[in-house]
Each structure stands twice: as C-alpha cells, then as structure tokens.
Design a protein around this motif. Sequence first.
Motif, PDB file in Angstrom:
ATOM      1  N   PHE A   1       0.824  -1.207   0.000  1.00 45.32           N
ATOM      2  CA  PHE A   1       0.000   0.000   0.000  1.00 45.32           C
ATOM      3  C   PHE A   1       0.862   1.262   0.000  1.00 45.32           C
ATOM      4  O   PHE A   1       0.436   2.322  -0.477  1.00 45.32           O
ATOM      5  CB  PHE A   1      -0.926   0.007   1.215  1.00 45.32           C
ATOM      6  CG  PHE A   1      -2.219  -0.721   0.990  1.00 45.32           C
ATOM      7  CD1 PHE A   1      -3.416  -0.044   0.907  1.00 45.32           C
ATOM      8  CD2 PHE A   1      -2.235  -2.098   0.855  1.00 45.32           C
ATOM      9  CE1 PHE A   1      -4.606  -0.707   0.689  1.00 45.32           C
ATOM     10  CE2 PHE A   1      -3.415  -2.787   0.639  1.00 45.32           C
ATOM     11  CZ  PHE A   1      -4.615  -2.086   0.558  1.00 45.32           C
ATOM     12  N   GLU A   2       2.092   1.144   0.541  1.00 44.85           N
ATOM     13  CA  GLU A   2       2.952   2.314   0.570  1.00 44.85           C
ATOM     14  C   GLU A   2       3.328   2.796  -0.825  1.00 44.85           C
ATOM     15  O   GLU A   2       3.769   3.941  -0.993  1.00 44.85           O
ATOM     16  CB  GLU A   2       4.218   2.033   1.378  1.00 44.85           C
ATOM     17  CG  GLU A   2       4.858   0.669   1.138  1.00 44.85           C
ATOM     18  CD  GLU A   2       4.370  -0.379   2.134  1.00 44.85           C
ATOM     19  OE1 GLU A   2       3.294  -0.935   1.879  1.00 44.85           O
ATOM     20  OE2 GLU A   2       5.056  -0.623   3.140  1.00 44.85           O
ATOM     21  N   ALA A   3       3.133   1.947  -1.855  1.00 43.07           N
ATOM     22  CA  ALA A   3       3.455   2.325  -3.232  1.00 43.07           C
ATOM     23  C   ALA A   3       2.266   2.933  -3.964  1.00 43.07           C
ATOM     24  O   ALA A   3       2.382   3.304  -5.134  1.00 43.07           O
ATOM     25  CB  ALA A   3       3.973   1.120  -4.007  1.00 43.07           C
ATOM     26  N   LEU A   4       1.108   3.024  -3.302  1.00 44.56           N
ATOM     27  CA  LEU A   4      -0.034   3.718  -3.908  1.00 44.56           C
ATOM     28  C   LEU A   4       0.235   5.222  -3.906  1.00 44.56           C
ATOM     29  O   LEU A   4       0.958   5.735  -3.040  1.00 44.56           O
ATOM     30  CB  LEU A   4      -1.317   3.414  -3.138  1.00 44.56           C
ATOM     31  CG  LEU A   4      -1.726   1.934  -3.062  1.00 44.56           C
ATOM     32  CD1 LEU A   4      -3.057   1.790  -2.328  1.00 44.56           C
ATOM     33  CD2 LEU A   4      -1.807   1.303  -4.438  1.00 44.56           C
ATOM     34  N   CYS A   5      -0.374   5.923  -4.860  1.00 46.14           N
ATOM     35  CA  CYS A   5      -0.115   7.356  -5.020  1.00 46.14           C
ATOM     36  C   CYS A   5      -1.402   8.159  -4.848  1.00 46.14           C
ATOM     37  O   CYS A   5      -2.448   7.801  -5.395  1.00 46.14           O
ATOM     38  CB  CYS A   5       0.468   7.656  -6.392  1.00 46.14           C
ATOM     39  SG  CYS A   5       2.098   6.919  -6.645  1.00 46.14           S
ATOM     40  N   SER A   6      -1.313   9.226  -4.094  1.00 49.21           N
ATOM     41  CA  SER A   6      -2.480  10.081  -3.892  1.00 49.21           C
ATOM     42  C   SER A   6      -2.671  11.058  -5.042  1.00 49.21           C
ATOM     43  O   SER A   6      -3.652  11.803  -5.068  1.00 49.21           O
ATOM     44  CB  SER A   6      -2.347  10.854  -2.576  1.00 49.21           C
ATOM     45  OG  SER A   6      -1.167  11.641  -2.576  1.00 49.21           O
ATOM     46  N   ASP A   7      -1.740  11.071  -6.001  1.00 49.94           N
ATOM     47  CA  ASP A   7      -1.871  11.925  -7.193  1.00 49.94           C
ATOM     48  C   ASP A   7      -1.816  11.059  -8.438  1.00 49.94           C
ATOM     49  O   ASP A   7      -1.346   9.923  -8.407  1.00 49.94           O
ATOM     50  CB  ASP A   7      -0.757  12.964  -7.235  1.00 49.94           C
ATOM     51  CG  ASP A   7       0.605  12.323  -7.479  1.00 49.94           C
ATOM     52  OD1 ASP A   7       0.889  11.288  -6.823  1.00 49.94           O
ATOM     53  OD2 ASP A   7       1.364  12.820  -8.326  1.00 49.94           O
ATOM     54  N   ALA A   8      -2.286  11.601  -9.564  1.00 47.80           N
ATOM     55  CA  ALA A   8      -2.344  10.835 -10.811  1.00 47.80           C
ATOM     56  C   ALA A   8      -1.007  10.783 -11.530  1.00 47.80           C
ATOM     57  O   ALA A   8      -0.864  10.062 -12.522  1.00 47.80           O
ATOM     58  CB  ALA A   8      -3.405  11.443 -11.736  1.00 47.80           C
ATOM     59  N   ASN A   9      -0.011  11.533 -11.057  1.00 41.28           N
ATOM     60  CA  ASN A   9       1.287  11.579 -11.723  1.00 41.28           C
ATOM     61  C   ASN A   9       2.294  10.585 -11.146  1.00 41.28           C
ATOM     62  O   ASN A   9       3.411  10.471 -11.639  1.00 41.28           O
ATOM     63  CB  ASN A   9       1.871  12.995 -11.626  1.00 41.28           C
ATOM     64  CG  ASN A   9       1.005  14.001 -12.340  1.00 41.28           C
ATOM     65  OD1 ASN A   9       0.497  13.737 -13.434  1.00 41.28           O
ATOM     66  ND2 ASN A   9       0.810  15.173 -11.717  1.00 41.28           N
ATOM     67  N   GLY A  10       1.910   9.898 -10.079  1.00 41.59           N
ATOM     68  CA  GLY A  10       2.779   8.882  -9.505  1.00 41.59           C
ATOM     69  C   GLY A  10       3.936   9.441  -8.714  1.00 41.59           C
ATOM     70  O   GLY A  10       5.022   8.832  -8.690  1.00 41.59           O
TER      71      GLY A  10
END
Length: 921
Positions: free
Chosen positions: A651-660
């Motif tokens: 889950f730590e590799a999920l991004c809160s923005d669309a640009n990664g």
Amino acid sequence: MGTLITSRRILFATAIVCNFSLFGQIKTKTECWNSLLNCENDATLSDEQKLKTVEQIKNRFEALKFSKDSVYARIMHRLGLYYYSSKQLNKAVAFTLEAVKINVSGKAGSNKKFAAKSYQNLGYYYTDLELNETALDYFDSATMVARRYPDLMQTVLECRSDRCNIFYNKGDIQKCIDEANLGINEAHGTNNVLYEAVFLNNRAKGNLLKDKPADVKEDATRAQVLAEGLHAYFEVARSQKLKGFAYGQLQQFDKALQSFRDCIVTRKKSGDIKELAGDYIDAGNLLLNKIKNYEKAASMYSLAVKYGKAGGSTEASAIAHINFGVISLLKKDYAKGLKSNSVALSILTNQAATNPLVNPLLTQLMAVSFKDMVLTIFSNRTELLLLLYKQTGDKKFLQASLKTALLTDSLITFIRHKQAGEQSKLYWRNRTREFFMNALEACYEASDHKLAFFFMEKSRAVLLNDKLNELGAFARLPQREIINEQLLRSNVVVEQQKLTALDVSSALFNNQQLKVLHARDEFDRYIRSLEKNYPVYFQYRYADEVPSLKTLQQHLQAGKQSFIHYFLSDTVVYILSITPNHSQLKKLGATQFTVHMFSDFLQLCSDKMELMNNYPKFAALSHKLYANMFEPGKVPRGRVVVCPDNFIIPFEALCSDANGKNFLVYDYAFSYVYSAQYLLKKFEASKAKQNFIGFAPVSFKTSLNVPSLTNSGNALAKSGSFYNSSTLLTNESATRKNFIDKIGSYGIVNVFSHARADSGDSEPLLFMQDSIIQLSELQLLNNPATELVVLSACQTNVGKNATGEGIYSLARGFTSAGIPSVASTLWKADERTIYAISEKFHGYLAGGTPKDEALQRAKKDFMQQGHEKLMPYYWANIIIMGNSKPVELVKDRKGWWWIFSVGVIMSVALIVLMRKRRTKI
C-alpha cells in the motif's frame, strides 16, 4: 368373540413355548452355545424373535452360574446386534461393550479374536449415534485386533471403508482420501477385488471435492472395470455417477448426462431404490448448476422425492427440497424459496415446518444427522431473507437474515472443530465463502459495523488462529505429553520430506506415501487422546472468541494506529475502516474494482524495465487503487494496519496523485496482518537469550543450484552491529540444522539468502548453505522467543493462495510457528537495495522504533539517494506482516557489569579517602 391370531402369530407362539421347554432342558454350557447358534442361523425368525430367544438363553446361562467366558460374550454380542435392529442403540452399546470386556480380559475362556467384530459393531452403533470420533476409535480398535488374524482381513477392509465414509460425511476430505489410499493398498495386497473398487471410488469421491476431475475419472473407470467383473452393481453405479460428476467439472455435459443415465439404469437393475433417489438428485444438480435447465432439474428432484419416500431416505427428500428452494431463488420467488427451505429442515428434524423468521436453537440442530445439509439450509436461508428484504423493503427480513447468519456461523465453527486435516478445513473455508459475503451484505444494508467486523474476522485466517491456539494449548500439557507431541509431529514432517524427494513414478513412492499416511494417522489419534484426557487443553485449542470492535479500537488508541479490513469476492469489495473513535463500511461494485487490478499492480512493481517503460500506466493504476481502496476510508496520516483478503500489495506504493509522485510511504507507516485476532493475540513465548542472530550462507552447495550472494556476509555484519548481543552465522555455519536449532533463542532473526515460491502446490523453500528448509518444517520450531524474523530473500511472502486464509508463504510459516512478526518480500529482490534498507531498518529497530515506522524511515532514507531509487521496484518489496510493536531487546549485561564494577571501585576509593581524612584528623 376373542381376537383372531394369524397363522404367523400361532407359529411364533409355538416357537416361544418350545423354547421354554428347551431352556428347561439346558444343563451345560455347550447346550447354551448350540441353542445360540441355532437361533442365529434360523432364517424363519425375525430379529425381534431372535432378541427374545437370546435373552432367554442369557437368563438360563446366568441362572446356571456358568463362568462368563467367550460363550457369554457371544450372547452379549448378539443381544447388542438385535437391540440395534430394534433401534435401541443404548442397549446395543451396553451389551456389546460387555462382550468386549470379556474377550479382551485375557482370562481363561476369553476370545480376543471375536472382540474384533464387537469393536466393529460398536463403530456402527456410534456412527448412528452421531459420535463420529468414538466410532473412529472403535473401528481403529477393530482393525488393530483383526490384523493379528489373517482370516479377518475382510474386517480390516470393512472398517477402513467405514472410516473413509465418516471422514467424507463430516467434511474431512483429505483424511477420506488418506484412508482410501491405505485401503487400495491393503485390498490389492490381499487380492480383494471388490474392496479395491470400493476404495478407488472413495478416493474419487474425495478428489471430486478437491476439483480434480481427471483423477476422479481415472479412479472411477478402474473401479467400474473391477466391479463389472464381479457383477457388483452398487459399485458399478457409483463409478458411473462419479464419472458423471467428473465430466461435469470438465464442462463435458453430454457425457456427464449420459453417465448419470447409465448410473440410473444400473441402479434399477440392482433394485436399490434408496440410492436411486440420490442418483436423481445428482442428475438434477448437473441440470441446475451447470446446464441451467431449471424445469428438467425440478423434474429430477420430484423423482428423487418419490423414490426417497419409497426407499425411506429422508436425506434425499431433504436435499430435493433444498434444491427446490435454490430454483425459486434463481427465479426470484424468494417467498417460495423460503417455504421449500423450511420443508427441508422439517424433514431433517422430523418436525412440522416452522416460520423461517424464527430459527431453532443451535443445540437442537446439533442433534440432527447430515449437518452439512443443515448448514446449507441456513446458509441459503440467510441469502433468501436478505433478498426478500431487498425485494420488499421490510426490515423484519433483514433482522431475520442477520440472526440466521449468526446461527449459520456457529454451525460452521462446530463443523470445523470436528475436522482433522488442513486440506479438509480449506475445502470448507472455500465452500462457506459465499455465505460470509451474504452476511456482510446484510451488515452493510443494516449499517451494522460491529457485526460486519465480527463476520470479517470469522471469515479471515481461521486455520492460522486454530494453529496458534494449538500452540497455546500445549503450554497446558505435562512435559511428557509435549515431548510426545513433538516427536510425532516431527515424524510426520520427516516422512513427508522423504516423500517430497521421490518422483511420483518411483517404485518407492507408494511405500513412502503409506508411511506418511500412517504417521499422520498416529499423530491425529494422539491429538484426539489429548482432547479427551486434558479438558483445559481442549478449551484452549478450540478457543474461538472474536474480539469486539471496541477492543480493537482500544488497541489502536494505545498504538496511535488505524485499521483497514477488506473482504473480496468476484463482484464486490467490502472495506471496513477503523480508527480509535470511528468506523465506516464501504462497498465497491464491479465498475470500481476488479481483482486483476492487484495482479497488474504487482506485476508493474516487480518488473524494473516494465515500470520504467510504462510509468504513466503505473501512476494511473496506483492512483485508481488509492482512490477506490484507501482514500474512501479517510484514514488519518500515521500508522496503518492493513488486513487484506486473498491479495497482498504494498500500500505504501499507492499514489495520492495521478502523476505517480506522492507515494503513501511519505505519510503512512504500513503493517499487514492476517486478522485482528492475530494482531491482538498474546504470544506466550519464552525469553530471548540474545538480541540478534543472522544467517548468510554466501555461497551454497553445488547441488542446490543457486548463485552465491557475495556481499551478504558483510551486509549481515553491518545489520548485526547495532545490537549489543548478536551471533552471525555465515558460509558453512549457516546450515539447516543451525537454523532450526538456534533461531528460537534470539529476539530478532535476519536471513540473507535465496527463497523460492510459486502459486502452485509446491512448498515454499528457504535455502541454507547445505540444504533447504521447507514451509512445513517450520512447525518443528518449539516455543520460539523470536519477536521478528527478517527474510531478506526473494518472494518470501509468495505462495499458494487459500480462500480466506491468505498466502501460504514462508512468512506465514514462521507466523504459524508462533513468531508474531515477519519482514518479508513480495517479489525477486534487488540485492543491494535489500542490504541497504535492512541496515537502516535494523538501526532504527535497535533504537526502539516500532517495526512499521522503522521500515518506513529506512525506505524514505533509501529513496533520498536519487531519481531511479524512487521507483517502487526497489523499496516497496519489503513489508511487515504481524504486530509492529518495538522489539523488546535484551539488556546489555556486559554494560551493566561494567557500570557495577565502576561503582564498586568508586565506592572503595571513597571509603579509602574517608579513612585517610580521619587519620589526618
């Protein structure tokens, strides 16, 4: 005018008068024996008449005060049999036990050989009494006695077959298959063709439930050929039906229907009406579940009811009405479905149908035979009531659905506790999956977060919790029992390892397989004896209480953490987000989520070149997973515990923005658990003697065929340098034996090596310098003091996925051995990255940082190295499974000794100084 007596009654009365005359003439034990044999062999007498006659022989025997030897035991045995025929089971048991007592006494005139038949009959009686464990014990006793006499091999095979059926009927599928394997070997070895066919069909029946249609077809075909040669129509029909099931699983429906038709023709030829009812049910199930022809299926079920009544089969009639209810459900006639459901229950309970909104007590249902059918009835009722609520909006149906779900869960727990083999339990876990989905849907509709938490926990890591309970239960046993258990468990593991090393086609494979089965059987028998002899052990072994939502929130409050529970099906995801003061339940549909998103995300993370070449794709997927699976929970920044379900991603590799760019690792410290029960469990471990032990084989034996890890020794030394007491085992010291023998004495274990795992049936492996360690061998660890294992190797959290149980990985293996936390890897590791992050990780751990925050900081430190190192391929690989509390390190005794010594010296110096001053004065 008096009552007329028919000719049959006149004959009976005459027989009784003659017997009274005969008994008056009995003077010797031999005459008693002859009278008994004459009665047994008289085909004109009914069992009721034989019962009265044998009772009179018994009375005459006792009146003459003969010694109670094998003749008297034979009388007791026969009385037991005739009382069984008259449905007086308690008397049947009592008289047969008396026969056994005499024949196993060893006294003059006893006959231990005949005790085998008495033991066998007791097995039958206790099976009818629904006391399966006792029945298994008596069949086992019959087998052990019968084996001493070559002419009783038929008894051995009969008992083996009955054990097979008990295991199958109670859902212990692997044990059923094990018994069948032993039976096939025994029947073939004694040239008993009929029983070879019986056991081949039994094995096929077990493999059918394990979704192995090719194996089913092969065994059933062999059994049919053997049975046809003997004109054994019962077994021929069984073989034909089993082939029908196998063709159905293979989607060959025309062949499946033809096999069922062949079975019905054979059954009619044999005249077995009761079994014919079951044949029509099975044909109907194919039409219902596979072919989707509801009308033809219903006609088959109607024929099943007809033949079930004619053959006295309540089982067939009940199943038919259960399936009528399923047809109504599929047609969305839920009220009619509930009616059929109630009729099925009334048939099984032999009571009038009741209001489906009011459930019977669990204790009432426990007295009913065919508990798997009872479970199906209430699982279906949970769904029907839920759908009726959705159809009508009437909340009484929703509340009834929730109450029924709770009752159904209790039934599931009861059935699970009666199973021995893990494969059997996994089968039931898979079968109950849909029920838990319906229960959670009812909770969602009712906005009942407490009950949703309960059902999520009851669906999650049940077998792991059982295993950990078992470890706690052993602490309540005497030391001699603990040693015996360890020896027997070790024997199972050793024999299994020998089997794994053999090729299936090897001539030695069959013999070794039998050794494995005997070792398992001996171990299971021993565990049953512990359950009987030590009530406290039994209590702890089957402790099944789920912590309340409030209890979890109190734990989260203390650790300043949040918790996210997931439940996945093919079409829906339930997400229960929990903070110390709040909870919310979300539901995602198929348009928001698919299970392929997880595998696609992992594939991108684990492939360096794919990630570099398709980073925009990764960024979009990472953000979508964040938006659907994490963000709706409104989890505050900080420490988060994730309880995944049939998946695991970083889950730590999920991004809160669309640009990664904005990875969650920047704001959240993640850890992962199998269940909240596991998180809250207090591990009763011994105290560690030292803080850190590390294993780095560096180079490996040529036969292992794995490359050297040249820098692993130096990396291990750096990691171990943070602790005041550590042991480093490298090169030839990093052996399998040292690993098994030593790790339990250390608080932290670190491994720099290779591992191997896949999603198939093969066990995950961990490589030492001289050999491999398999997943099953981790059960040999005895009460380890270890708080954390760091598996710095490839794919240590990869393995076969089991529904509701998670990944059967090396990480899980250490967990089930009683180690509360494991740092493990999700894909093939980058060696330098692993060493760098591990070094930082241990540095923070040694400073008292909680495990999840220590790993988060280590990853963030690594990411500061440069642009390429920001890619999740490098740093997202390692995760924490288990509790994330700081490790309780052993205090530096040397340091304390130095402080103590300095204190003593200073004290002595002060005393000397004071004395000098006094002298001067």
